[in-house]
Design a protein around this motif. Structure first.
Motif, PDB file in Angstrom:
ATOM      1  N   SER A 334       1.717   1.421  -2.207  1.00 50.72           N
ATOM      2  CA  SER A 334       2.343   0.315  -1.474  1.00 50.72           C
ATOM      3  C   SER A 334       2.221  -0.977  -2.271  1.00 50.72           C
ATOM      4  CB  SER A 334       1.688   0.135  -0.098  1.00 50.72           C
ATOM      5  OG  SER A 334       1.923   1.251   0.723  1.00 50.72           O
ATOM      6  N   GLY A 351       7.192  -0.012   4.442  1.00 52.56           N
ATOM      7  CA  GLY A 351       7.909  -0.589   3.318  1.00 52.56           C
ATOM      8  C   GLY A 351       7.083  -0.716   2.056  1.00 52.56           C
ATOM      9  N   LEU A 353       6.929  -0.628  -2.431  1.00 54.26           N
ATOM     10  CA  LEU A 353       7.233   0.340  -3.480  1.00 54.26           C
ATOM     11  C   LEU A 353       6.045   1.267  -3.680  1.00 54.26           C
ATOM     12  CD1 LEU A 353       8.992  -1.866  -6.195  1.00 54.26           C
ATOM     13  CD2 LEU A 353      10.026  -0.584  -4.301  1.00 54.26           C
ATOM     14  N   GLY A 359      11.158   3.135  -3.267  1.00 54.63           N
ATOM     15  CA  GLY A 359      10.796   2.597  -1.967  1.00 54.63           C
ATOM     16  C   GLY A 359       9.941   3.556  -1.157  1.00 54.63           C
ATOM     17  N   THR A 360       8.885   3.048  -0.540  1.00 55.57           N
ATOM     18  CA  THR A 360       7.998   3.862   0.289  1.00 55.57           C
ATOM     19  C   THR A 360       8.641   4.085   1.657  1.00 55.57           C
ATOM     20  OG1 THR A 360       6.014   3.050  -0.815  1.00 55.57           O
ATOM     21  CG2 THR A 360       5.728   3.976   1.375  1.00 55.57           C
ATOM     22  N   VAL A 361       8.850   5.332   2.027  1.00 59.64           N
ATOM     23  CA  VAL A 361       9.497   5.651   3.299  1.00 59.64           C
ATOM     24  C   VAL A 361       8.491   6.131   4.339  1.00 59.64           C
ATOM     25  CG1 VAL A 361      11.707   6.171   2.213  1.00 59.64           C
ATOM     26  CG2 VAL A 361      10.025   8.006   2.552  1.00 59.64           C
ATOM     27  N   PHE A 385      13.130   3.592   5.008  1.00 61.55           N
ATOM     28  CA  PHE A 385      12.701   2.539   4.086  1.00 61.55           C
ATOM     29  C   PHE A 385      13.018   1.181   4.712  1.00 61.55           C
ATOM     30  CE2 PHE A 385      13.628  -0.195   0.272  1.00 61.55           C
ATOM     31  CZ  PHE A 385      12.288  -0.401  -0.052  1.00 61.55           C
ATOM     32  N   TRP A 386      11.997   0.347   4.831  1.00 57.08           N
ATOM     33  CA  TRP A 386      12.138  -0.938   5.503  1.00 57.08           C
ATOM     34  C   TRP A 386      12.243  -2.118   4.545  1.00 57.08           C
ATOM     35  CZ3 TRP A 386      12.713  -1.103  10.752  1.00 57.08           C
ATOM     36  CH2 TRP A 386      12.394   0.053  11.459  1.00 57.08           C
ATOM     37  N   GLY A 387      12.328  -1.843   3.248  1.00 51.36           N
ATOM     38  CA  GLY A 387      12.391  -2.941   2.287  1.00 51.36           C
ATOM     39  C   GLY A 387      11.002  -3.402   1.881  1.00 51.36           C
ATOM     40  N   LEU A 388      10.934  -4.608   1.299  1.00 49.79           N
ATOM     41  CA  LEU A 388       9.682  -5.170   0.800  1.00 49.79           C
ATOM     42  C   LEU A 388       9.231  -6.302   1.711  1.00 49.79           C
ATOM     43  CD1 LEU A 388      10.439  -5.293  -3.040  1.00 49.79           C
ATOM     44  CD2 LEU A 388       9.564  -3.405  -1.662  1.00 49.79           C
ATOM     45  N   HIS A 406      12.668 -10.430   4.766  1.00 56.27           N
ATOM     46  CA  HIS A 406      12.139  -9.468   3.807  1.00 56.27           C
ATOM     47  C   HIS A 406      12.032 -10.181   2.463  1.00 56.27           C
ATOM     48  CE1 HIS A 406      16.507  -9.389   3.341  1.00 56.27           C
ATOM     49  NE2 HIS A 406      16.288  -9.045   2.094  1.00 56.27           N
ATOM     50  N   LEU A 412      18.616  -4.144   4.389  1.00 59.97           N
ATOM     51  CA  LEU A 412      18.850  -2.726   4.614  1.00 59.97           C
ATOM     52  C   LEU A 412      20.209  -2.497   5.260  1.00 59.97           C
ATOM     53  CD1 LEU A 412      15.301  -1.883   5.984  1.00 59.97           C
ATOM     54  CD2 LEU A 412      16.151  -1.652   3.658  1.00 59.97           C
TER      55      LEU A 412
END
Length: 696
Positions: A334, A351, A353, A359-361, A385-388, A406, A412
């Motif tokens: 993360s 969210g 990386l 991207g972390t899902v 994936f919610w973005g950063l 974000h 998204l």
């Protein structure tokens, strides 16, 4: 300081010097233009409110040297019931005095360059009596300032009035008292202090523009670390985390940094940092420790084979030991993860990386009772994936509102906002957010009070196309059956570098929004473009009217990428950081005093019925005068214009004179467990210094 250290001058020399100052400045009774009709800036000036030890609140027994002496609260008062009596039976060195306490709640605030009229009623049997003043220097702490006047012996109550010299630069508070340094008896009562600087016509505030705009002060010292992450700890200190600080050379050298800043003394404590916590997530746990998740596993490769990589590491920082302790790893790497505390004290992280730069899902869930991250199979998953740094705000029914704020580039798919129900494992789109792909490093806040369930989203941009950042704000009422964003008022415009005014269409990204004890939102900092073109503008948003008041004082230090602003327990706002595109980093610290700090003395919270508060209970406090409202404010843990846990919880009051019952919500989703800052606000709009209480 109790006992006090010996001042630089000898006692007799100090008295002679004080007499010269008195004559030169005409510091005598009946000074023309004295301002005692103005608000008295002192707390408990007549000794009428006593603490549990029987000594007046906001006063201390002070002095130094060798003497036989007593302090006594006597009823032979000039006014009211109580007066202070100091008797020195014998003395070979030093002095004794009742002195105002040197703490933010009791010491009156002052403005550099201003002069103040101070007075006290007294009677003394010895000519060895003098008015003594100390000042709080933001760089050095509390220091002796001056002896204001020698007091003549008198058997009758006599008032001595003195006008101070101009307050030196770098001074934010003063304390003073009447000192006895020879054998005899001194009695004092009914102290007063008022700003002698003439106010503008038609106003009662003499602080000039600060009366309506507040004032910034750049600290005379720099931060020892890059302030990328800032967390206000349960004791009022500030945790500043840099990790490698966006410096690949520091990363290669394994040079990771953290410091704890102590606002009361202007000092720092460096803390050993176990990993590169650069661009991690963080949130306060119920016990006041800080959960820090993820961070930077690697910088992008020169050959483009990979981008930033997210760490799986996770740590807990303890404010009591100033140390990190590792907990089990997250289920996925993360970098730029969200962190939202739930009503049961658990934490949801979304969210960012992962270790592969993608991207972390995964939905990552920290079980606070077990003090561990759950494996993937034990946490509910939507594989979304919610973005950063997605702004995920806890709602009163336990769901999370993704506000659309974000970091980095386009948002998204969909309308840009949604409601996520972890328990039901559902995501419901929310419409109405304007320019949803230009809300990069906008900021979203749950407006005061949290009970109203309204969110404000401010500004934003897009680092991909890099257009001018926008002025948009959007409002949403989450209590509605089908919440929808509606347009809010435009952000006020400011100036760019060199004083160039913004156009009517230009706004800002990297914006900070801070909840204040008076129930307003202070908006500050920002930039027009990606890591460039700082915007000098600040305003106040009033949730009662949904309007901005422009023209607040602006931070003289640019605050764009990797900057933060946050509330201190004394009601001021601290700002750190700035990391423009040339790779430099701003190490200066700025502190903002809102206008309310220039409108009279602070109300005092004299007692609190314990610091452990259970949901649905009424807790009793005592105060020193009429109170307009009371609230709990969750201390901030902010980075990249993101702190989804920031909230202001209203405390309905039951008032019986100066005894007030504060009624805490029974809903932990409105006030998640943890340490909060308890504020009361007087009828003149001035807040107290916060008292810390733990909601559990």
């Amino acid at each position: 300081m109790n006992p006090r250290s010996l001042p630089i001058l000898g006692r007799r020399d100090r008295i002679r010097t004080a007499q010269v100052v008195v004559l030169a400045l005409l510091l005598v009774l009946g000074v023309p233009g004295r301002s005692f009709a103005d608000a008295n800036l002192l707390a408990n000036p007549g000794f009428e409110v006593l603490g549990a030890d029987g000594f007046p609140v906001c006063w201390e027994r002070s002095g130094w040297g060798d003497s036989t002496h007593t302090f006594e609260v006597t009823h032979a008062a000039h006014g009211g019931v109580n007066a202070m009596k100091v008797t020195v039976a014998a003395i070979s060195s030093g002095d004794r005095k009742a002195l105002m306490l040197e703490n933010p709640s009791c010491a009156p605030n002052v403005a550099p360059g201003h002069q103040y009229d101070v007075s006290a009623w007294y009677r003394t049997t010895t000519p060895n009596t003098v008015m003594t003043m100390f000042r709080h220097d933001v760089a050095r702490g509390w220091v002796y300032w001056t002896d204001l006047a020698t007091l003549a012996t008198t058997a009758d109550w006599t008032r001595q009035t003195v006008r101070t010299p101009p307050v030196p630069a770098g001074t934010d508070q003063i304390v003073w008292g009447v000192t006895i340094y020879g054998a005899g008896t001194l009695q004092t009562d009914d102290y007063a202090m008022a700003d002698a600087t003439h106010p503008a016509p038609g106003t009662s505030c003499s602080a000039g523009p600060a009366c309506t705009a507040g004032a910034w002060q750049v600290m005379p010292f720099d931060s020892p670390v890059r302030g990328i992450h800032a967390v206000v700890l349960k004791n009022g200190d500030v945790l500043l985390v840099a990790g490698s600080g966006n410096d690949p050379a520091a990363f290669a050298a394994g040079s990771f940094t953290t410091a704890v800043y102590r606002p009361g003394t202007g000092t720092f404590v460096n803390v050993a940092t176990p990993a590169d916590l650069f661009c991690s997530g963080h949130v306060q746990l119920a016990d006041g420790r800080v959960l820090i998740m993820g961070g930077n596993k690697d910088y992008p490769a020169a050959d483009g084979s990979h981008g930033y990589k997210g760490l799986k590491n996770s740590y807990v920082f303890d404010p009591d030991t100033l140390a990190y302790t590792r907990v089990n790893d997250m289920s996925a790497g993360s970098w730029y993860p969200s962190a939202t505390v739930l009503g049961n004290g658990d934490v949801v992280s979304l969210g960012g990386l992962g270790e592969d730069s993608a991207g972390t899902v995964a939905t990552q869930y920290f079980d606070s009772s077990a003090q561990r991250w759950l494996p993937l199979g034990e946490a509910n998953q939507t594989w979304s994936f919610w973005g950063l740094y997605p702004s995920m705000i806890l709602m009163q029914d336990g769901r999370l509102f993704y506000s659309g704020s974000h970091v980095f580039g386009n948002g998204l798919p969909g309308p840009g906002a949604s409601i996520y129900d972890y328990r039901a494992n559902t995501i419901t789109p929310v419409s109405g957010l304007r320019k949803k792909d230009e809300r990069d490093q906008s900021m979203s806040v749950l407006l005061p009070p949290a009970q109203d369930q309204r969110v404000l989203t401010l500004g934003g941009g897009n680092i991909d196309g890099n257009p001018d950042a926008n002025r948009l704000t959007d409002l949403i009422d989450l209590k509605q059956a089908t919440p929808v964003y509606r347009p809010g008022p435009l952000l006020p415009t400011g100036t760019l570098t060199g004083g160039v005014p913004q156009t009517a269409a230009q706004g800002k990204m990297y914006v900070s929004a801070v909840l204040l004890p008076d129930g307003r939102v202070f908006e500050t900092g920002g930039g027009l473009h990606n890591r460039a073109d700082p915007v000098y503008e600040a305003s106040m948003f009033d949730p009662a009217t949904d309007t901005f008041t422009p023209g607040m004082a602006t931070d003289p230090v640019p605050r764009t990428y990797h900057s933060s602003a946050f509330l201190l327990p004394d009601g001021r706002v601290m700002a750190v950081g700035d990391n423009p595109g040339d790779g430099s980093f701003e190490m200066r610290i700025s502190v903002y005093s809102p206008p309310y700090l220039f409108h009279g003395g602070r109300p005092q919270i004299l007692s609190v019925a314990g610091d452990q508060w259970a949901y649905g209970t009424s807790k009793q406090i005592t105060v020193d005068g009429p109170i307009l409202k009371a609230s709990l404010i969750r201390p901030e843990a902010v980075t990249h214009s993101s702190d989804p846990n920031q909230r202001y919880v209203d405390l309905p009051m039951t008032v019986t004179g100066n005894t007030i019952g504060l009624n805490l919500t029974s809903n932990p989703d409105l006030a998640p467990p943890g340490w909060y800052m308890l504020y009361v606000v007087g009828t003149d709009g001035v807040p107290s210094v916060a008292q810390w209480v733990q909601v559990r």
